[in-house]
Scaffold this motif. Structure first.
Motif, mmCIF file in Angstrom:
data_model
loop_
_atom_site.group_PDB
_atom_site.id
_atom_site.type_symbol
_atom_site.label_atom_id
_atom_site.label_comp_id
_atom_site.label_asym_id
_atom_site.label_seq_id
_atom_site.Cartn_x
_atom_site.Cartn_y
_atom_site.Cartn_z
ATOM 1 N N LEU A 1 1.026 -1.405 -0.140
ATOM 2 C CA LEU A 1 -0.163 0.134 -0.080
ATOM 3 C C LEU A 1 1.235 1.197 -0.084
ATOM 4 O O LEU A 1 0.535 2.338 -0.318
ATOM 5 C CB LEU A 1 -1.204 0.122 1.137
ATOM 6 C CG LEU A 1 -1.956 -1.059 1.451
ATOM 7 C CD1 LEU A 1 -2.673 -0.804 2.843
ATOM 8 C CD2 LEU A 1 -2.991 -0.360 0.360
ATOM 9 N N TYR B 1 -6.916 -0.878 -7.169
ATOM 10 C CA TYR B 1 -7.640 -0.565 -6.859
ATOM 11 C C TYR B 1 -8.748 -1.377 -6.541
ATOM 12 O O TYR B 1 -9.467 -1.407 -5.228
ATOM 13 C CB TYR B 1 -7.932 0.642 -7.319
ATOM 14 C CG TYR B 1 -9.516 1.653 -7.078
ATOM 15 C CD1 TYR B 1 -9.489 1.870 -5.295
ATOM 16 C CD2 TYR B 1 -10.947 1.284 -7.268
ATOM 17 C CE1 TYR B 1 -10.530 2.807 -4.862
ATOM 18 C CE2 TYR B 1 -12.091 1.214 -6.849
ATOM 19 C CZ TYR B 1 -11.543 2.143 -5.405
ATOM 20 O OH TYR B 1 -12.650 3.158 -4.777
ATOM 21 N N TRP C 1 -8.618 -4.174 -3.828
ATOM 22 C CA TRP C 1 -8.077 -3.651 -2.810
ATOM 23 C C TRP C 1 -9.473 -3.076 -2.586
ATOM 24 O O TRP C 1 -9.857 -3.547 -1.227
ATOM 25 C CB TRP C 1 -7.068 -2.514 -2.441
ATOM 26 C CG TRP C 1 -6.711 -2.506 -0.694
ATOM 27 C CD1 TRP C 1 -6.962 -1.527 -0.336
ATOM 28 C CD2 TRP C 1 -6.351 -2.912 -0.197
ATOM 29 N NE1 TRP C 1 -6.753 -1.202 1.136
ATOM 30 C CE2 TRP C 1 -6.001 -2.943 1.457
ATOM 31 C CE3 TRP C 1 -5.991 -4.492 -0.478
ATOM 32 C CZ2 TRP C 1 -5.620 -2.910 2.312
ATOM 33 C CZ3 TRP C 1 -5.348 -5.565 0.783
ATOM 34 C CH2 TRP C 1 -5.377 -4.657 1.957
ATOM 35 N N ASN C 2 -10.059 -2.544 -2.748
ATOM 36 C CA ASN C 2 -11.739 -2.502 -2.769
ATOM 37 C C ASN C 2 -12.249 -3.629 -1.991
ATOM 38 O O ASN C 2 -12.839 -3.581 -1.471
ATOM 39 C CB ASN C 2 -11.840 -2.102 -3.956
ATOM 40 C CG ASN C 2 -13.725 -1.170 -3.294
ATOM 41 O OD1 ASN C 2 -13.548 -0.130 -2.401
ATOM 42 N ND2 ASN C 2 -15.022 -1.410 -3.753
#
Length: 417
Positions: free
Chosen positions: A124, A138, A141-142
């Motif tokens: 990150l 993204y 990870w979302n």
């Protein structure tokens, strides 16, 4: 004898990681690795845990072997074949997973009882120079955050990177081998370079020498010309065009990236082809003075900022200009020296965006025995640039210089093909 990593080295690393977890109040680590063909300065913290093929996502808990989530079945087949040949694999088969999607990450964390845990994440945070804001996609990870709303994910990239910067004894032995391969690659390039030779032949000679040594070096940076100011892969590797043919009075700039056993070294190379402009020799003297100042400053207890400032003293005192940074860390690539806004000093840059000065990254980091750095001081008078150096390790008392061969202006000795 070829150096290898033992199970004692595996245990040293895993114990170090778990000590770090306890100190930081973490229940687990989630470590993302970049694709295996990422090139120079890869984000490959996964291999530190697995001693395996780059590109995995690793879950580390307080006990037992880490769980390695792999990009696809071919990784498992590689593990199987290596085991069949008698190699000692660090991750047991039952801890391998054949995918590293958000779903398999969530499943692995759930299986370890980490749904509401405090988890340190490597991936990150900033990874200079290619990934200043992390490497994790993204969408992935979302999805993880949505599936595990009670988990507390904390970026630990910089802290963990500094933890593993000091190499162990086995790692330094492997690093020495990597540095020797880098020197062999440059020696082959020097032997090949001559007027009338395409620069692609010089490139090929260097890479072939690396392959013959039993490793897969990253694609090198290489440019040539009588007054070239550039860095990066050669133009013919990016666009459809013929490689440039060397001429008397040219210089070759190269950055050679050796990689043996996951330990990376770099050679900064300037090769003079025939009689070159006197300013190249003048510039090489400044770069060498910066290199020597770095050797004098690379001592335990000092800071990375001290090292950067020492290397810039002879650079700032001269009346030409520096091209790029003078030093950065290796294994992992974490700390980066300060840079100068250079375009205002190069003729013909009208219309190009300005490049601002930037300070050193992690200047407060204390130098510890075992840390490895790429010394790459560079200097130019007008458009005559010298770029030299190599890999240096912080020793107990004095620095361990691994690439003295390229800490000087080199001279081609090849014959035209």
């Amino acid at each position: 004898m070829t150096p290898v990593f033992s199970l004692a080295e595996r245990d040293r690393r895993w114990d170090l990681a778990r000590t770090f977890m306890a100190r930081e109040g973490l229940d687990a680590l989630l470590v993302f690795g970049e694709h295996e063909d990422a090139g120079p300065a890869p984000v490959a913290y996964d291999t530190w845990f697995t001693n395996g093929r780059p590109g995995a996502t690793v879950v580390v808990t307080a006990e037992g072997a880490p769980v390695s989530l792999l990009p696809g079945p071919m990784y498992i087949m590689d593990h199987l074949e290596s085991s069949r040949r008698g190699e000692t694999m660090w991750i047991p088969p039952e801890n391998l997973r054949p995918a590293r999607s958000s779903r398999t990450i969530v499943e692995a964390l759930h299986a370890s009882g980490l749904d509401a845990a405090t988890i340190g994440v490597v991936g990150l945070g900033s990874h200079m120079p290619w990934h200043p804001e992390g490497i994790i996609p993204y969408g992935l990870w979302n999805a993880v955050l949505t599936a595990l709303p009670r988990a507390d994910f904390r970026p630990v990239d910089l802290a963990f990177g500094q933890l593993i910067l000091p190499l162990g004894a086995e790692e330094i032995a492997v690093l020495r081998r990597s540095a020797a391969i880098g020197d062999a690659m440059v020696e082959a390039m020097v032997a090949t370079a001559a007027p009338g030779v395409p620069e692609s032949h010089v490139y090929a000679a260097g890479m072939a020498a690396g392959y013959r040594q039993g490793t897969l070096p990253a694609a090198m940076h290489l440019w040539s010309g009588p007054d070239v100011i550039a860095a990066g892969p050669p133009a013919w590797g990016q666009r459809p065009q013929e490689p440039r043919t060397l001429a008397d009075g040219d210089v070759i700039y190269a950055e050679v990236f050796a990689n043996f056993g996951g330990r990376h070294t770099q050679n900064q190379v300037t090769i003079a082809v025939g009689d070159v402009h006197e300013d190249f020799h003048r510039a090489a003297l400044v770069a060498r003075a910066a290199y020597d100042a770095g050797l004098a400053a690379l001592r335990p207890g000092r800071t990375f900022g001290d090292l950067v400032d020492a290397m810039h003293e002879p650079i700032d005192a001269a009346d030409g200009w520096p091209f790029l940074i003078a030093v950065h860390s290796l294994n992992p690539g974490l700390s980066v020296g300060k840079g100068r806004g250079l375009f205002s000093r190069i003729p013909g840059t009208e219309g190009y965006p300005r490049i601002a000065d930037h300070p050193a990254f992690l200047p407060e980091m204390e130098l510890v025995p075992g840390m490895s750095f790429a010394f790459e001081p560079n200097y130019a008078y007008g458009r005559h640039l010298a770029h030299l150096g190599g890999t240096v390790v912080v020793g107990e008392d004095t620095p361990i210089e691994l690439n003295a061969y390229t800490a000087q202006l080199l001279h081609a000795r090849g014959d035209a093909a």
